[in-house]
Structure formats: structure tokens, C-alpha cells
Design a protein around this motif. Structure first.
Motif, PDB file in Angstrom:
ATOM      1  N   HIS A   1      -4.097   5.392 -12.608  1.00  0.00           N
ATOM      2  CA  HIS A   1      -3.096   6.163 -12.655  1.00  0.00           C
ATOM      3  C   HIS A   1      -2.238   5.821 -10.829  1.00  0.00           C
ATOM      4  N   PRO A   2      -0.672   5.464 -11.343  1.00  0.00           N
ATOM      5  CA  PRO A   2      -0.130   4.739  -9.965  1.00  0.00           C
ATOM      6  C   PRO A   2      -0.287   3.929  -8.724  1.00  0.00           C
ATOM      7  N   ILE A   3      -0.755   3.020  -8.056  1.00  0.00           N
ATOM      8  CA  ILE A   3      -0.942   3.520  -6.999  1.00  0.00           C
ATOM      9  C   ILE A   3      -0.074   2.295  -5.808  1.00  0.00           C
TER      10      ILE A   3
ATOM     11  N   TRP B   1       1.760   0.871  -1.971  1.00  0.00           N
ATOM     12  CA  TRP B   1       0.622   0.647  -0.184  1.00  0.00           C
ATOM     13  C   TRP B   1       1.302   1.411   0.586  1.00  0.00           C
ATOM     14  N   THR B   2       1.980   3.309   0.541  1.00  0.00           N
ATOM     15  CA  THR B   2       1.869   3.891   1.654  1.00  0.00           C
ATOM     16  C   THR B   2       1.056   5.630   1.670  1.00  0.00           C
ATOM     17  N   ASP B   3       1.255   5.011   3.041  1.00  0.00           N
ATOM     18  CA  ASP B   3       0.833   6.641   2.580  1.00  0.00           C
ATOM     19  C   ASP B   3      -0.754   6.620   3.221  1.00  0.00           C
ATOM     20  N   GLU B   4      -1.705   7.412   3.361  1.00  0.00           N
ATOM     21  CA  GLU B   4      -2.847   7.336   3.744  1.00  0.00           C
ATOM     22  C   GLU B   4      -3.924   7.311   2.158  1.00  0.00           C
ATOM     23  N   ALA B   5      -2.544   8.323   0.604  1.00  0.00           N
ATOM     24  CA  ALA B   5      -3.717   8.506  -0.376  1.00  0.00           C
ATOM     25  C   ALA B   5      -2.656   7.113  -1.129  1.00  0.00           C
ATOM     26  N   ARG B   6      -1.962   6.498  -0.644  1.00  0.00           N
ATOM     27  CA  ARG B   6      -2.120   5.222  -1.652  1.00  0.00           C
ATOM     28  C   ARG B   6      -1.695   5.348  -3.044  1.00  0.00           C
ATOM     29  N   ASP B   7      -0.316   6.223  -3.615  1.00  0.00           N
ATOM     30  CA  ASP B   7      -0.368   6.809  -4.086  1.00  0.00           C
ATOM     31  C   ASP B   7       1.330   7.204  -3.983  1.00  0.00           C
ATOM     32  N   THR B   8       1.343   7.695  -5.089  1.00  0.00           N
ATOM     33  CA  THR B   8       3.254   7.741  -5.329  1.00  0.00           C
ATOM     34  C   THR B   8       3.767   8.623  -4.913  1.00  0.00           C
ATOM     35  N   SER B   9       2.808   9.509  -4.098  1.00  0.00           N
ATOM     36  CA  SER B   9       3.026  11.286  -4.156  1.00  0.00           C
ATOM     37  C   SER B   9       4.083  11.331  -2.169  1.00  0.00           C
ATOM     38  N   ALA B  10       4.503  10.232  -2.542  1.00  0.00           N
ATOM     39  CA  ALA B  10       4.945   9.250  -0.942  1.00  0.00           C
ATOM     40  C   ALA B  10       6.686   9.822  -1.945  1.00  0.00           C
ATOM     41  N   TRP B  11       6.938   9.765  -3.020  1.00  0.00           N
ATOM     42  CA  TRP B  11       8.828   9.648  -3.552  1.00  0.00           C
ATOM     43  C   TRP B  11       8.274  10.583  -4.666  1.00  0.00           C
TER      44      TRP B  11
END
Lengths: 418, 487
Positions: free
Chosen positions: B294-296, B298-308
Motif C-alpha cells: 500500500h502506498p506510503i 513522508w506526510t502525516d503520522e500515518a505515512r500513507d496517502t490519506s493526506a491527499w
């Protein structure tokens, strides 16, 4: 802990948000346990919920001695009060009020509404409060809104118990700044005598501090909440519709900013046709709004329903795609929360108290009709926007519970009783 | 022996102006020029330019020993060219020292890698061309938008010819493993991976001036000591950060510039080198494979793509945008191509994030909007207008294949016309030669003024060509008309 509360409205017979809020708070406090609440209202109807508070009617509290027997009392006011309480209260009449307009039981009549002689009724209510305060045993006094401040002050002076006043609105909100001096002085008097002041939003708290000159240390904000809706209301059925419906629901008065809704509607209709606008409610600006809608040539798509009550309100919400509250000054504003409970995306003005706690709504300046129109357009045109607001809104409002507000109020009580 | 690998990200999006729904169909300019100018100029003057000076100084002082890598998005380059051209010059000077490497990325700092592979490849090419054109380097190592990475992306990156990629050392991927090694991708074993050392990177970029931090004030010798004390086998420390760390996130007064300047001296004391990503990849061998399903990022605590792509709004906006990708790639219109790039910037979706807590505050810090809902409304209004423009070029009721074949015929015909034109030109030249020249056998006696203007009847081969010429033109016109009619 025993609290004596003075209020003006109590469901199901309510005229505005005050009754709903008083009820919710009382219930929420009871849910925290260890609370014994007596709630005084001017005129109970007998169908009020008595599960979590004892209701005392000011119109069944004697202020003048009448020699009446048990059966007579039972027959007259048995539906709202235990006759024994009537006799207890009668034992504590503290002055001769026979000169007043009293009835066969020695009680003063109340309308329980907002009549023209409201000031007189407020004064009578305070006289009655004296009897009640002398009769009952309680630890704290809690007055809801300015109508009951004099009663609270009276009870405090009689018993020396701490007084909390609950500011649901101030006259600055109701009048857009043109305050009525009589009302102002009653409010100011209440705030000065109170040991602590609870406001329904930080907006109101600022008004209390700045306009009434109250020490910030004794003013605390406890935001309002909502009762979960019953299954029956959640599942009301409405006929299917073809157009999108945008709804304004509330009194059509200066405070609620109805004209901004009409202007925004005109802008939206300029661009999209399949939208209907509904202004539900009554008020002194209704005719003016009808004329304005006609002048903007949108009367074919702009509807007025008049005053809605009970279930009608929820039917209206159910049929709506957007709810809007462009209030110029709203101490709290509980209705957007109800709209969210019904899954209706809401647009509210930044000048509303509820904007302080709500995240999943669109907040605009009430005067920015461009932004209001844009927000309406966005919700009815972009399904993702509608769905996100709807689902997140439901989840959010589900967390806004009266028992949390009640716990805060109890904390305030505790700090005063130390 | 250990090495530090510095890499700095520079990116700025083209922020959108307040675009009301009344503007849809009326106004085709979407950008807030004032804000874009203002922000890039401020950051460049407070951060990028002084930081460049700092690097130049360090390179001058320590020779070729100090090296860094940059990744600059195409949109940032465009803004810098337009508003702060002196930065481009400064960057060119820095590049001339030979101690700077440029990394590859998507032109628009977009999410194309997750949504539209074809667009992804096109954007990477566009970006690398831009870098080559400005700085004369061909990037060899790839880093995706905000270090977004997964196995699928690895395969695409490898197929584009990159030997290495940069991503985050996300804890849920690494587990007990250390980011201080070179890894390779499980999906594309030839692709080497450099992982960000989050702790040491964030010590500089986020915590440096935090007075509540236990290690405040951080000194260069302490910092290098931390690196020196890492286990002997851990050879590479990847310090990846935003370039505006210097002067913007960490203000000049915090001493960040002096801290950086002192690093090489202490590094030399401990025999720690500086390397660029491509050097690391050529010199160090991967120790293990990393599989990222699953894509990682460097953003947010979760380090995933949930920021976008974390909520309905974001997913809707991204999906709508990429639904027209194929169409836009068929377009020739430069304005449409440009808007297409600018609208893809991941920042637009970042602003729509509805997360709360500490992550949420980062989002609202960067966002020009009051709320995620306002961000969504504004973006969708712009996107609606953009889509109607694309639609106007190529109506959506013609499917892509049909459109493609029509476009192909048109282009082929254009080609044909060109060729025929050329032939006509040649023939005409021949005629001119003929008329003036020698081998006019029979007809020179005929009246002259007329034949000059009308030479058609004179020579046999020519009239055919001339009639042949207008014919295809008419054809193309009719085909164009039919495409329009099919609307």
C-alpha cells in the motif's frame, strides 16, 4: 446535589430554542447521576416529562392563603402538582398578595408565553419564586435566560444559596444592537447578582463580558447539544421530488438574516434552474421577504411555508438538500444540529455560536451572499461534497451530547458550593 | 565509513484564486497571481537564496567533499523563473560546482503515479527535460511527490530507466529494520531504494528551534556524534527535507545556517562523507528487499496517502480530474495543457484534508482556505470550467478510440497536404525554371502576361497536382466539420 431551576419554556409546549435547550440540559445533568432537579415554569400543561426533574408550575403555587380542601386541590391542579406540595407551599407564603389578581387557589395566572405585559409576568414569577425558595430544600439556583433572572435573584436573597444564570441569548443578539433599556437592566442585574454565568457560546460570553461589563472569571461557556432524534422522526416520509431543495428554517426576523438567503438564492437561480428555495417559519420580516423575492423575480422558485411545528419541521428537513442559517447574530443556534441529525448538509454564518463547535458544515460570513451562493451551488452540484458533509455531519453531531454539557454544569455547581 | 546523503525538496503549487460558480464558463484564468508571487518571493528571499549562498560557501570551503541533491518541481521552477529569476541563476552557479545532483519527479508534483500511469510517465519526462534545459543534468534517481511509493510505482520507475528511488523509512514498512541501508524493491529488484531517516531529518527540519525539545539547542558536533555512534554497519544516513527548512521553518535567528555550515567540519573529524543519491546507489549494495503493497509517503503520522486521498471530497476531486486525462493528452491547446499541469498539483487535495489533531493543523497551516470544504468548492468550480473547455475541444459523446482515429486521419491528412504542398512547390519551381529556362519548345510564342498568372494549362503534370492539392484540404475540412456536427 439539589438544584432549583427557573425556566420559561419546557417541551412539549415550546415557542423557541430556549425550551429545547433547558430540557436537554436538565436531562443531560440527570444522566450524570446524583442530581435532584426541580424545574419551575410559569404554566405547566401536565404532559411534560417528569422522569428527571420535578416540575412546579408558577400558576399553581399559592401566594395568598385560601382555605381549600384536598379534594378541591386535587381536582383543580392534580394533573400538574401533588396536593401535598400545594399545602407545603401555602405554609410558606411570605407576604399579603391579596391585592394582586389571584384565583380561587390563591395563585397568580400566567400565560407562559411572551405577552405584551411580559414585564409584569416576569415580576409575578419572581414573587412566586419567593414562596418556592422558602419551601424547598436545595443547594443551588439556576436561572434560564433573562425572564427568570429576577426570580433567581429573589431566591438567592431569601436563601443565600449560590445563583447560576444561564445566558441563552442577550438583547444585543435579538435587536442587532438596539437594546431595550428595560430588558438590558434586567439582564445586567441578573449578571451582577449571579455567582456564576453560563453562556451558550464564546460569542455570547464576549457579549456578556464586553457589553455588560462582567468579570471574565465568572463567565464560562457551555455549548449546547442535541437530543438524539427518535426513530419516528428520522424515518418521516416525504413525497419524492425532482428539484434540489434549499431550506431556511427559523423565525423570519432581523436576527436571522433572511434577506441574505433571498439574495443568495437569486444568484444561484441565475445559474442553475433545478433548485427550489424554501423559507420555513414566520416572523415580522416575512412580508418584506416575499416582496424581495418578487423583486428579484425568483418567486416561482422561492416558497414560504409559514410556521412549522413538531413533525412538520422534520419533514421539511427530510425533503431538503441544503440547510442554511445566515444569522446575523446567533448566540448558539441549535437548528443546524438538528438538520445535521437528519443528514442535511448545513451552511451557517460565522456569526453563530454553533460555528464554534461544528467542523463539518460550511461557514460563511452572513453578509457574503457570493460565498453563500457558492456554497449552495457546491453542495447541490458536487455529490462528494453532499456526501462528505452528510456523513461526517451525522457522525459529528452524534458526539455532541447533552450529558457532556450537563457534566460541565455540575462541575460549575461543585466549584460554587465549596 | 559512513556517509550522509542530503536531499532538499523545493515545491510550490499555483494556488487558485477565489473562483465562484458564476465564473464557470466565463473566466478561464484560475490562479491567484498575487499570492503565488508573494509566497514564492518571500520564501525565496528568506530561505532559498540565503540557503543557496550557504551551500556555495560550504562547497567553496570543503571542495568536492560536500554534496547535496535537489528535487524541484516543474511548477516551482516556472514560478521561480517568473518571479525570482535570480534564484535560477544562483542554482545554475551552484550546479556548476559539480556538487549538486538533481532528482527526477513529476512535473506538477502530482498524484499521477497513483492514478494515471501514462500521465505519470509523461510528467516525469517533462520534468527531466525541464531540468536538463535549465541545469544541463539528466536525473538518474527518482523521487516521487512527497515520497509516495509502492510496488507498482517501483516497477514503473524502473521501466523508465531509473536505477534508484527515494522514499520514506515508514515504520510500518521497515519494522525492526533500519533506514540506514540501501534496500531494493521486491517488485522490481533492480531498483535500489534510499530511505529517509525520519528522526535525524526531523531533528533539523522540525525540532531544531523548538525550545521545549530535550536536545535544544542542537549543536553540529552533537548531531554528527549521533551519526557517528550509529552501528558500524549502518553506512548511509539519508537526510531528506524541504528546502525552506533553512530560513523559513527554522528561522535564520535560530542559527540553522551556522549549524549547517559547521556540519562538514565535524563530519570530517569522524570520517563521515557526503554523497549524492546516485553515488550512494552506485557504491552501496542493497541489504534486503522491501515490499510495499500500500502506498506510503513522508506526510502525516500515518505515512500513507490519506493526506491527499483520505476522504470523499479528495477522492471525488482526484477521480474527476484524472477522468479526463486521456482527453487532455489528445489536446494540442497550450493553455489547456498548462492548466492541466497546474490543476494536478497534490497541494490542491492536501487542502481538502479533514483530519484533525496535529496532522490537521499542518494541513490548515499551509492551506489558503478557511476549511477543507471551501478548498473543495473552489477547486471543483475551477475543474468544472476546465472540463467544459476540454469538452468543447473534444465532445465526450465521441469515445476516445473514435476520436483518436479521427485525429489520426486529420494528422495524416495534414501530413499528406504538407507533402503535396512541397511537391507543388517543387513543380512550381520547375515551371519557373521552365518558363525562364531553356527547354520551352513549342509555346513561348503565346501571349506572355497571361500564362504568368495562369500557368496551369501550360504544363501537363502540374494541373493534376494543383487539382490534387485542394482536394484533401476539402476533405480535412469536411472531416473536421463532421466531428463538430457529431456534438
Amino acid at each position: 446535589m439539589k438544584a432549583l431551576m427557573f425556566g420559561w419554556e419546557f417541551p412539549p409546549h415550546i415557542l423557541g430554542g430556549l425550551g429545547t435547550a433547558s430540557y436537554g440540559l436538565t436531562k443531560g445533568m440527570a444522566e450524570n447521576g446524583d442530581m435532584d432537579i426541580t424545574f419551575v415554569i410559569p404554566k405547566p400543561w401536565g404532559d411534560e416529562s417528569k422522569d428527571f426533574a420535578r416540575i412546579i408550575g408558577a400558576n399553581s403555587t399559592p401566594v395568598a392563603w385560601r382555605d381549600v380542601n384536598w379534594d378541591y386541590v386535587q381536582a383543580r391542579i392534580g394533573n400538574v402538582m401533588d396536593p401535598q406540595l400545594y399545602y407545603n407551599l401555602r405554609d410558606h407564603i411570605y407576604g399579603d398578595f391579596n391585592y394582586m389578581n389571584t384565583n380561587d387557589l390563591g395563585c397568580i395566572e400566567f400565560s407562559g408565553r411572551y405577552p405584551d405585559n411580559l414585564i409584569e409576568e416576569i415580576n409575578n414569577y419572581s414573587i412566586v419564586a419567593g414562596v418556592i425558595a422558602r419551601t424547598l430544600d436545595f443547594d443551588i439556583i439556576h436561572s434560564h435566560d433573562w425572564l427568570t433572572y429576577p426570580a433567581g435573584i429573589h431566591a438567592k436573597q431569601v436563601t443565600g444559596k449560590p445563583l447560576v444564570i444561564h445566558v441563552h441569548a442577550t438583547d444585543f443578539d435579538r435587536s442587532r444592537g438596539n437594546v431595550n433599556p428595560t430588558v438590558f437592566s434586567i439582564e445586567k442585574d441578573g449578571m451582577t447578582h449571579a455567582d456564576h454565568i453560563i453562556t451558550v457560546s464564546n460569542l455570547t460570553r464576549r457579549t456578556v463580558i464586553e457589553k455588560y461589563g462582567i468579570d471574565p472569571a465568572k463567565v464560562t461557556t457551555v455549548h449546547n447539544a442535541v437530543e438524539p432524534l427518535s426513530e419516528e422522526l428520522l424515518n418521516v416520509t416525504v413525497p419524492p421530488k425532482h428539484d434540489k431543495v434549499v431550506t431556511f428554517l427559523g423565525r423570519i426576523t432581523m436576527q436571522k438574516g433572511p434577506e441574505y438567503f433571498v439574495e443568495a438564492a437569486a444568484q444561484v437561480l441565475h445559474k442553475v434552474k433545478n433548485v427550489q428555495f424554501v423559507m420555513a417559519g414566520g416572523g415580522d420580516m416575512m412580508e418584506k421577504m416575499i416582496r424581495l423575492a418578487a423583486r428579484r423575480k425568483i418567486a416561482d422558485r422561492f416558497h414560504f411555508t409559514g410556521f412549522l411545528r413538531g413533525k412538520q419541521v422534520y419533514e421539511m428537513l427530510k425533503a431538503s438538500d441544503v440547510y442554511i442559517m445566515p444569522s446575523v447574530s446567533e448566540p448558539f443556534g441549535i437548528s443546524p444540529l438538528e438538520a445535521m441529525q437528519m443528514g442535511v448538509p448545513s451552511i451557517i454564518s460565522k456569526q453563530s455560536g454553533c460555528a464554534e463547535i461544528l467542523e463539518n458544515v460550511i461557514k460563511v460570513d452572513y453578509w457574503d451572499t457570493n460565498a453563500i451562493a457558492d456554497a449552495i451551488y457546491s453542495i447541490i452540484n458536487y455529490p462528494a461534497m453532499y456526501n462528505q458533509l452528510r456523513e461526517q455531519g451525522l457522525a459529528e453531531v452524534d458526539q455532541i451530547r447533552w450529558n457532556k454539557a450537563g457534566a460541565k454544569v455540575i462541575d460549575i455547581y461543585r466549584s460554587l458550593m465549596k | 565509513m559512513k556517509a550522509i546523503c542530503f536531499y532538499f525538496q523545493i515545491h510550490q503549487p499555483f494556488r487558485l484564486k477565489t473562483y465562484r460558480f458564476f465564473d464557470i464558463g466565463n473566466d478561464h484564468y484560475y490562479y491567484d497571481d498575487f499570492a503565488n508571487d508573494d509566497i514564492i518571493t518571500r520564501i525565496a528571499h528568506r530561505s532559498y537564496l540565503p540557503a543557496n549562498e550557504m551551500l556555495k560557501e560550504m562547497i567553496a570551503q570543503y571542495g568536492k567533499k560536500f554534496k547535496v541533491a535537489f528535487s524541484i518541481s516543474g511548477t516551482a521552477l516556472e514560478q521561480l523563473e517568473q518571479y525570482v529569476p535570480e534564484f535560477i541563476d544562483s542554482m545554475k552557479e551552484l550546479t556548476a560546482t559539480g556538487c549538486v545532483e538533481f532528482l527526477s519527479e513529476t512535473y506538477a508534483h502530482s498524484l499521477a503515479s497513483l492514478q494515471d500511469p501514462e500521465e505519470f510517465v509523461a510528467q516525469v519526462k517533462a520534468h527531466d527535460e525541464k531540468i536538463y534545459q535549465l541545469f544541463g543534468q539528466k536525473p538518474k534517481v527518482f523521487r516521487n511527490t512527497e515520497l509516495i511509493y509502492d510496488d507498482d510505482i517501483a516497477a514503473m520507475v524502473l521501466s523508465m530507466g531509473f536505477k534508484g528511488a527515494i522514499t520514506d523509512g515508514a515504520k510500518h514498512i521497515l519494522g525492526w529494520k533500519s533506514p540506514n541501508y540501501v534496500y531494493n524493491s521486491a517488485a522490481a529488484p533492480k531498483l535500489k531504494l534510499l530511505l529517509k531517516n525520519s528522526k535525524l531529518s526531523d531533528d533539523i527540519s522540525f525540532r531544531f528551534s523548538n525550545t521545549e525539545w530535550a536536545n535544544y539547542p542542537l549543536r553540529a558536533d552533537t548531531y554528527i556524534n549521533w551519526i557517528a555512534q550509529l552501528p558500524e554497519e549502518e553506512q548511509i544516513v539519508n537526510l531528506f527535507m524541504n528546502y525552506d527548512t533553512f530560513g523559513e521553518l527554522q528561522p535564520r535567528e535560530s542559527g540553522i545556517f551556522e549549524f549547517m555550515k559547521a556540519l562538514p567540519r565535524f563530519a570530517a573529524e569522524h570520517d563521515i562523507q557526503f554523497m549524492t543519491p546516485s553515488e550512494v546507489i552506485s557504491k552501496l549494495k542493497p541489504v534486503a528487499e522491501l515490499s510495499v503493497l500500500h502506498p506510503i509517503s513522508w506526510t502525516d503520522e500515518a505515512r500513507d496517502t490519506s493526506a491527499w486521498l483520505g476522504n470523499t471530497l479528495q477522492n471525488e476531486a482526484v477521480e474527476k480530474l484524472y477522468s479526463i486525462g486521456e482527453r487532455v493528452r489528445l489536446c494540442q491547446d497550450k493553455r489547456i495543457k498548462q492548466d492541466w499541469n497546474y490543476l494536478q498539483a497534490s497541494d490542491h487535495f492536501f487542502y481538502m484534508c479533514t483530519k484533525h489533531s496535529s496532522d490537521g493543523s499542518v494541513h490548515s497551516h499551509y492551506s489558503p482556505y478557511d476549511s477543507p470544504y471551501a478548498a473543495f468548492t473552489n477547486y471543483m468550480n475551477v475543474l468544472s470550467d476546465f472540463m467544459t473547455r476540454v469538452e468543447a475541444q473534444y465532445p465526450s459523446d465521441i469515445d476516445n478510440e473514435e476520436l483518436n482515429s479521427l485525429l489520426l486521419t486529420i494528422r495524416n491528412q495534414e501530413h499528406e497536404i504538407e507533402e503535396l504542398n512541397r511537391e507543388v512547390e517543387m513543380m512550381r519551381n520547375n515551371i519557373v525554371k521552365d518558363t525562364t529556362g531553356d527547354f520551352a519548345p513549342e509555346e513561348p510564342a503565346l501571349p506572355l502576361p497571361e500564362p504568368k498568372s495562369e500557368k496551369k494549362p501550360e504544363k501537363k503534370p502540374e494541373p493534376k497536382k494543383k487539382t490534387a492539392k485542394p482536394a484533401p484540404k476539402k476533405k480535412t475540412k469536411t472531416t473536421k466539420e463532421t466531428t463538430k456536427k457529431e456534438k
